[in-house]
Enzyme design. Structure first.
Site, PDB file in Angstrom:
ATOM      1  CG  HIS A   1      32.328   4.201 -13.035  1.00 14.62           C
ATOM      2  ND1 HIS A   1      31.032   3.825 -12.978  1.00 14.62           N
ATOM      3  CD2 HIS A   1      32.315   4.498 -14.390  1.00 14.62           C
ATOM      4  CE1 HIS A   1      30.519   3.607 -13.998  1.00 14.62           C
ATOM      5  NE2 HIS A   1      31.315   3.768 -15.007  1.00 14.62           N
TER       6      HIS A   1
ATOM      7  CB  SER B   1      25.951  10.918 -26.769  1.00 15.67           C
ATOM      8  OG  SER B   1      25.979  11.471 -28.217  1.00 15.67           O
TER       9      SER B   1
ATOM     10  CB  CYS C   1      27.263  11.338 -32.354  1.00 20.19           C
ATOM     11  SG  CYS C   1      27.751   9.651 -32.233  1.00 20.19           S
TER      12      CYS C   1
END
Length: 268
Positions: free
Chosen positions: A123, A118, A146
């Site tokens: 940002h 994963s 997952c």
């Protein structure tokens, strides 16, 4: 019916559901002069540089029970930063029953869970209005997993890691997995609202709205800080340094900015 450790459905093979949390926050500030704006952006770049963001994401990986495989981080010029982590499954020592509960996750503690490969990303976007004295800082974080634990368990920690005026959160479950009889499961836990994963003391601070598409396993929540104190939006001085008229005009400008961000449209 909620799934407990005793009631969990036996799966055929690995849990292939992908669960993604997108957490978006805004901090708003009034910066009257160029010097104030530059000082605010310098403060933001120092407070949320790539090193600090990496530390936040490492804590998120601990909460969701992941091993960090790779870290890519960058501080940008003139401002902003990004961090991307690839993570893999953590030790499998039994998933705690509260992993399935609609309840807030920890502020910081390790939670052991079963995950597959994963990623976690952040940002930042500091910016300012060209001539109206408003500066904003936005951070976007995505946690995609997952396996059996929901990334929503990291939400409480993420909220506590940022000074937030406005938050937007999206959660979606994609794909399907199968039980041992071959029946498809398109979600493996009950959820009625992202709000249920936010502590009551935090919810009391915000006005909140939901837009949920239950049949598509899509959940969306917006939050806006209720209490407005002008001193929290001035950089380097307090409202006592302003005239009453200046206070009124600045308050209107800040609240206009927050309205547009919260509702996602320009208000004419």
């Amino acid at each position: 019916m909620k799934l407990t450790m005793e009631q969990r459905i036996a799966l055929h093979g690995f849990n292939n559901l992908t669960k993604t949390l997108s957490f978006n926050m805004y901090d708003i500030c009034y910066t009257k002069t160029k010097e104030e704006r530059e000082a605010y952006l310098e403060y933001i770049d120092e407070q949320y540089n790539a090193e600090r963001l990496t530390s936040i994401l490492k804590n998120v990986s601990d909460i969701i029970g992941a091993h960090v495989l790779n870290i890519s981080k960058q501080d940008y010029e003139p401002q902003g930063a990004s961090v991307t982590m690839l993570v893999s499954e953590g030790p499998i020592a039994g998933v705690p029953s509260e992993s399935f509960d609609e309840s807030p996750g920890p502020v910081m503690q390790s939670v052991v869970a079963h995950m597959d490969k994963s990623h976690i990303t952040v940002h930042t976007y500091p910016e300012y209005h060209p001539d109206e004295g408003i500066s904003t800082f936005r951070a976007d974080i995505d946690v995609s997993t997952c396996g059996e634990i929901s990334p929503l368990k990291a939400l409480n920690f993420l909220i506590s890691s940022f000074d937030t005026d406005i938050m937007t959160m999206d959660y979606r479950v994609r794909g399907f997995t199968r039980d041992i009889k071959g029946h498809k499961l398109f979600i493996d836990h009950e959820i009625s609202s992202i709000q249920n994963y936010i502590p009551d003391d935090i919810k009391s601070l915000y006005d909140m709205i939901d837009v949920n598409v239950y049949q598509e396993n899509i959940f969306h929540t917006k939050c806006r800080l209720r209490k407005f104190d002008l001193n929290n939006y001035l950089f380097g001085y307090t409202k006592e340094a302003l005239t009453e008229e200046e206070q009124r005009l600045i308050t209107e400008s800040l609240q206009w900015e927050m309205d547009e961000i919260f509702y996602g449209k320009n208000i004419m």
